[in-house]
Enzyme design. Sequence first.
Site, PDB file in Angstrom:
ATOM      1  N   HIS A 132       1.068 -29.844 -42.485  1.00  0.00           N
ATOM      2  CA  HIS A 132       2.008 -29.274 -42.958  1.00  0.00           C
ATOM      3  C   HIS A 132       2.034 -29.696 -44.604  1.00  0.00           C
ATOM      4  CE1 HIS A 132       6.434 -28.787 -44.364  1.00  0.00           C
ATOM      5  NE2 HIS A 132       6.618 -27.901 -43.135  1.00  0.00           N
ATOM      6  N   ASP A 209       2.368 -37.547 -38.512  1.00  0.00           N
ATOM      7  CA  ASP A 209       3.672 -36.562 -38.875  1.00  0.00           C
ATOM      8  C   ASP A 209       4.073 -36.207 -37.516  1.00  0.00           C
ATOM      9  OD1 ASP A 209       5.155 -34.544 -39.128  1.00  0.00           O
ATOM     10  OD2 ASP A 209       4.067 -33.534 -40.709  1.00  0.00           O
ATOM     11  N   GLN A 212       7.042 -32.442 -35.033  1.00  0.00           N
ATOM     12  CA  GLN A 212       6.896 -31.431 -33.928  1.00  0.00           C
ATOM     13  C   GLN A 212       6.962 -32.090 -32.873  1.00  0.00           C
ATOM     14  OE1 GLN A 212       8.065 -28.503 -34.259  1.00  0.00           O
ATOM     15  NE2 GLN A 212       7.947 -28.163 -36.453  1.00  0.00           N
ATOM     16  N   LYS A 235      14.808 -31.462 -36.002  1.00  0.00           N
ATOM     17  CA  LYS A 235      13.926 -30.818 -35.090  1.00  0.00           C
ATOM     18  C   LYS A 235      13.940 -31.528 -33.694  1.00  0.00           C
ATOM     19  CE  LYS A 235      10.861 -29.690 -38.586  1.00  0.00           C
ATOM     20  NZ  LYS A 235      10.690 -28.363 -39.099  1.00  0.00           N
ATOM     21  N   CYS A 373       4.497 -23.374 -44.152  1.00  0.00           N
ATOM     22  CA  CYS A 373       4.306 -24.601 -45.066  1.00  0.00           C
ATOM     23  C   CYS A 373       2.952 -25.163 -44.669  1.00  0.00           C
ATOM     24  CB  CYS A 373       5.423 -25.486 -45.020  1.00  0.00           C
ATOM     25  SG  CYS A 373       7.064 -24.947 -45.572  1.00  0.00           S
TER      26      CYS A 373
HETATM   27  N1  PMP Z   1       5.733 -31.621 -40.679  1.00  0.00           N
HETATM   28  C1  PMP Z   1       5.684 -30.819 -39.678  1.00  0.00           C
HETATM   29  C2  PMP Z   1       4.608 -30.422 -38.942  1.00  0.00           C
HETATM   30  C3  PMP Z   1       6.686 -29.739 -39.792  1.00  0.00           C
HETATM   31  O1  PMP Z   1       6.797 -28.863 -38.772  1.00  0.00           O
HETATM   32  C4  PMP Z   1       7.747 -29.870 -40.776  1.00  0.00           C
HETATM   33  C5  PMP Z   1       9.014 -28.919 -40.662  1.00  0.00           C
HETATM   34  N2  PMP Z   1       8.486 -27.602 -40.719  1.00  0.00           N
HETATM   35  C6  PMP Z   1       7.645 -31.071 -41.759  1.00  0.00           C
HETATM   36  C7  PMP Z   1       6.641 -31.790 -41.702  1.00  0.00           C
HETATM   37  C8  PMP Z   1       8.909 -31.190 -42.585  1.00  0.00           C
HETATM   38  O2  PMP Z   1      10.035 -31.444 -42.121  1.00  0.00           O
HETATM   39  P1  PMP Z   1      11.394 -31.782 -43.041  1.00  0.00           P
HETATM   40  O3  PMP Z   1      11.477 -30.568 -43.631  1.00  0.00           O
HETATM   41  O4  PMP Z   1      12.416 -32.099 -42.027  1.00  0.00           O
HETATM   42  O5  PMP Z   1      10.876 -32.974 -43.855  1.00  0.00           O
END
Ligand code: PMP
Length: 415
Positions: A132, A209, A212, A235, A373
């Site tokens: 991401h 990270d 998910q 999430k 993203c």
């Molecule tokens: N990493 C992953 C794999 C994600 O799916 C997301 C959110 N789409 C994020 C990081 C970023 O999370 P946040 O916007 O809650 O900081």
Amino acid sequence: MTPVAAATPTGLDVEAVRRDFPALHQQVHGRPLVYLDNAATTQRPRQVIGEIVRFYEQDNANIHRGVHLLSERATKLYEGAREKVRAALNATLAREIIFVRGTTEAINLVAQTFGRANLGPGDEILVSAMEHHSDIVPWQMICQERGAALRVIPVDDRGDLILEELERLLSPRVKLAAVVHVSNALGTVNPIRQITALARAHGVPVLVDGAQAMAHMAVDVRELDVDFYAFSAHKMCGPTGVGVLYGKSHLLETMPPWQGGGDMIRSVTFEKTTYNTLPHRFEAGTPDIAGVIGLGAAIDYLHGIGLSRIAAHEDAVLAHGLAALSEIPGLRLIGTPRRRAGVISFVLDGIHPHDIGTILDREGIAIRTGHHCAQPVMQRFGIPATARASLALYSTREELDALARGLRRVLEVFA
Ligand code: PMP
């Protein structure tokens, strides 16, 4: 929609679970809502919403500083949530849990502290090709500042990391490897234990990270042997604006503070400030107290049901959905990894993902379209965007059938 069987073979009573989520029970454009955008954010159960309301109505006060009863209660609840996170992750110490705004802030914290302290010219940070943006850009920024380089672990055509390439990239120059636990763009579940074992052999710390992963599988940071683990409450059925950075204490202890302010200090004079101990050293200012307490309630909720039961349920719904989608003419899955979580990314021949999303919305079906993203992984697969359906514990087979019906409708519109 046809009614859902009360007890699925996986032992999760999905109808009972759905009753906990008020937002699921509404019509969208005159159709029952089918919410399949859980990778963007999940819905919240009454238990979480209620705990946040209860806190504001009964216990609201600032933490760590008051001698009065409300402040004591608020502090106890806030620190109690830290203990819940520790237990959920099976971390050794509560002080290894740092409350932040979310995954993005957790990764930025590590980049700005660990990265700034440890990176110099010629050093390297490894990231995977499926990260991401929040696990790419903070590293790019600190690499640029420190004269270090970002190296990329490639993925194969299925969307699996090429571990031989990771092995090849590991060297004394590498100061940290950052990989996603579950890809929000492909659904890939990465073999974290294997990755940390490879990195460990070269003395390279690993940041994972976990945005998910946390709502979908049991995560044990000691068993996975990760050095840092980042996730967001929103999430995993918790509130927005709150997340966690887990770090091994011996690493956190050596990291300089990031943001300065209240709570992160021990004493301040104009000549010299001494910093607080962990975890407060990294929690400057008044945090989202109600949010942290809400995260604690979300952990209670998910763990009360059981992560293994949730994972089994989602796997069954996922298998059903993949079978239903395999019958849609012209549908191509983006990402067919060896191990997949409840994320299905796909394209339809000749139809833009945004058009798919818009037509499905008219049918009451909420999915995500775009690059999620994760533009580099879109480039890897030679596409600008996908349509993505993503599951949560309350997802049902019937919802995936509705998605398949909706996609046939999309095909009719474009026929
Ligand atoms: N990493 C992953 C794999 C994600 O799916 C997301 C959110 N789409 C994020 C990081 C970023 O999370 P946040 O916007 O809650 O900081």
